[in-house]
Enzyme design. Structure first.
Site, PDB file in Angstrom:
ATOM      1  CB  CYS A  34      -0.917  -0.024   1.231  1.00 16.29           C
ATOM      2  SG  CYS A  34      -1.925   1.452   1.416  1.00 16.29           S
ATOM      3  CB  CYS A  55      -0.424   2.728   3.865  1.00 19.11           C
ATOM      4  SG  CYS A  55      -1.996   2.036   3.335  1.00 19.11           S
ATOM      5  CG  ASP A  56       3.348   1.457   4.231  1.00 20.56           C
ATOM      6  OD1 ASP A  56       2.837   2.032   5.214  1.00 20.56           O
ATOM      7  OD2 ASP A  56       3.257   0.235   4.033  1.00 20.56           O
TER       8      ASP A  56
END
Ligand SMILES: Cc1cc2nc3c(=O)[nH]c(=O)nc-3n(C[C@H](O)[C@H](O)[C@H](O)COP(=O)(O)OP(=O)(O)OC[C@H]3O[C@@H](n4cnc5c(N)ncnc54)[C@H](O)[C@@H]3O)c2cc1C
Length: 323
Positions: free
Chosen positions: A142, A145-146
């Site tokens: 992701c 997200c990251d």
């Protein structure tokens, strides 16, 4: 015979626990069938920085433990077992746990419910070259997200569809280099996404065509990958800070086949587009769906939790209408 519960929630990621919290606070005493691996996808990660309100970030497993305790505090019951089969063709709905029942015999454990919320999530498909042990420590599924963790770092994306292009575009804002590894000599992503990657960011995004990631290495964190040309079998070892796998997701809907409408990729279909009274309702009245098992677009903890809340409110209102 078992007591009939008002609501049973299947799954214990952000969607399941958020639904449990709301239904518990509405005095419905929900039962959460949390699965053998409770807590969902965030149990596989380290720091979560985009959970609103957690200014310093929060470790994924800590967040899930807090959600679990919060749902329990208001009266949710939680059983950490997998659902193995459901029968939504009759009321109350039947939910089966435990092993395969003996031929012709009764199943080992059955729960009954007036309403059910399905929140079984999805799983990112993995390369299966040993990368899972580096999840949250150099391997991610992701980029939304990251990606901010990889400022000025060397990152690789595996895949060739729109999802892989999106990962690359999320990374390019932060990383020093983004290298896409793709098995074929062209992407299957839409032209517009390809153009964004290959033309608009040609300076920073490179592609290694006809290749796959055949191995990973590192101590605590991932530091190297082996990239193999699928035509010549030539291998090269490359230094890496972040490996983003974007080869698809698989919704956890196996047990609902034949019971609930699924789309062609296996995602649970809800009535969201119908603007009906209960947008989270599935093809069976009284069965609701929430989180990544329905949502293949956003796939975020906060969207899953919000979706869980919507399903909980729909279930509550639907139960009220039943009298
Ligand atoms: C490595 C990683 C890092 C991530 N980082 C972030 C991040 O930083 N921020 C962010 O917003 N999102 C992040 N995500 C995405 C986020 O985790 C998901 O969007 C979110 O967890 C989806 O929640 P969910 O409740 O729909 O499903 P899931 O979290 O997938 O939970 C589903 C649950 O259902 C259970 N279940 C499945 N089948 C059954 C069954 N038959 N019986 C009983 N239980 C069952 C599973 O065991 C699981 O506990 C990350 C995902 C991954 C994989």
């Amino acid at each position: 015979m078992n007591e009939v519960r008002k609501v049973i929630i299947i799954g214990s990621g952000p969607a399941g626990y958020a639904a449990a919290l709301y239904n518990a606070r509405a005095a419905l005493v929900p039962l959460v069938l949390a699965g053998g691996k409770w807590g969902g996808q965030l149990m596989l990660t380290t720091k979560v920085e985009n959970w609103p309100g957690s200014n310093e970030g929060i470790m994924g497993p800590d967040l899930m433990e807090k959600m679990r305790q919060q749902a329990k505090k208001f009266g949710a019951e939680i059983v950490d077992k997998n659902v193995t089969a459901v029968d939504f063709s009759k009321r109350p709905f039947e939910i089966h746990l435990g092993g395969v029942p003996p031929a012709g015999g009764p199943p080992s454990e059955v729960y009954l419910a007036e309403a059910v919320i399905v929140a079984t999530g999805a799983e990112a498909k993995m390369l299966e070259v040993g990368e899972e042990k580096f999840l949250g420590r150099g391997v991610s599924t992701c980029a939304v997200c990251d990606a901010p963790f990889y400022k000025d770092k060397i990152t690789f994306v595996v895949g060739g569809g729109d999802a892989a292009m999106e990962e690359a575009l999320a990374l390019v804002k932060h990383a020093r280099e983004v290298i896409i590894v793709h098995r074929r000599d062209q992407f299957r992503a839409s032209q517009i996404m390809q153009d964004r990657v290959l033309k608009d960011h040609a300076d920073k995004i490179k592609v290694i065509w006809d290749s796959q990631v055949a191995g990973v290495a590192g101590e605590e964190n991932l530091t190297k990958i082996v990239v193999e040309n699928v035509k010549t079998q030539a291998k090269q070892e490359l230094a890496v800070d972040g490996l983003f796998i974007a080869i698809g997701h698989k919704p956890n809907t196996q047990i609902f086949k034949g019971q609930l409408e699924l789309d062609k990729k296996g995602y649970l279909v809800t009535r969201w587009g119908d603007l009906g009274n209960f947008p989270t309702q599935t093809s069976v009245t009284g069965v609701f769906g929430a989180g990544d098992v329905v949502d293949f677009r956003y796939r975020q903890a906060v969207t899953a939790a919000g979706f869980g809340v919507m399903a909980a409110l729909d279930a509550e209102r639907w139960l009220e209408q039943q009298g």
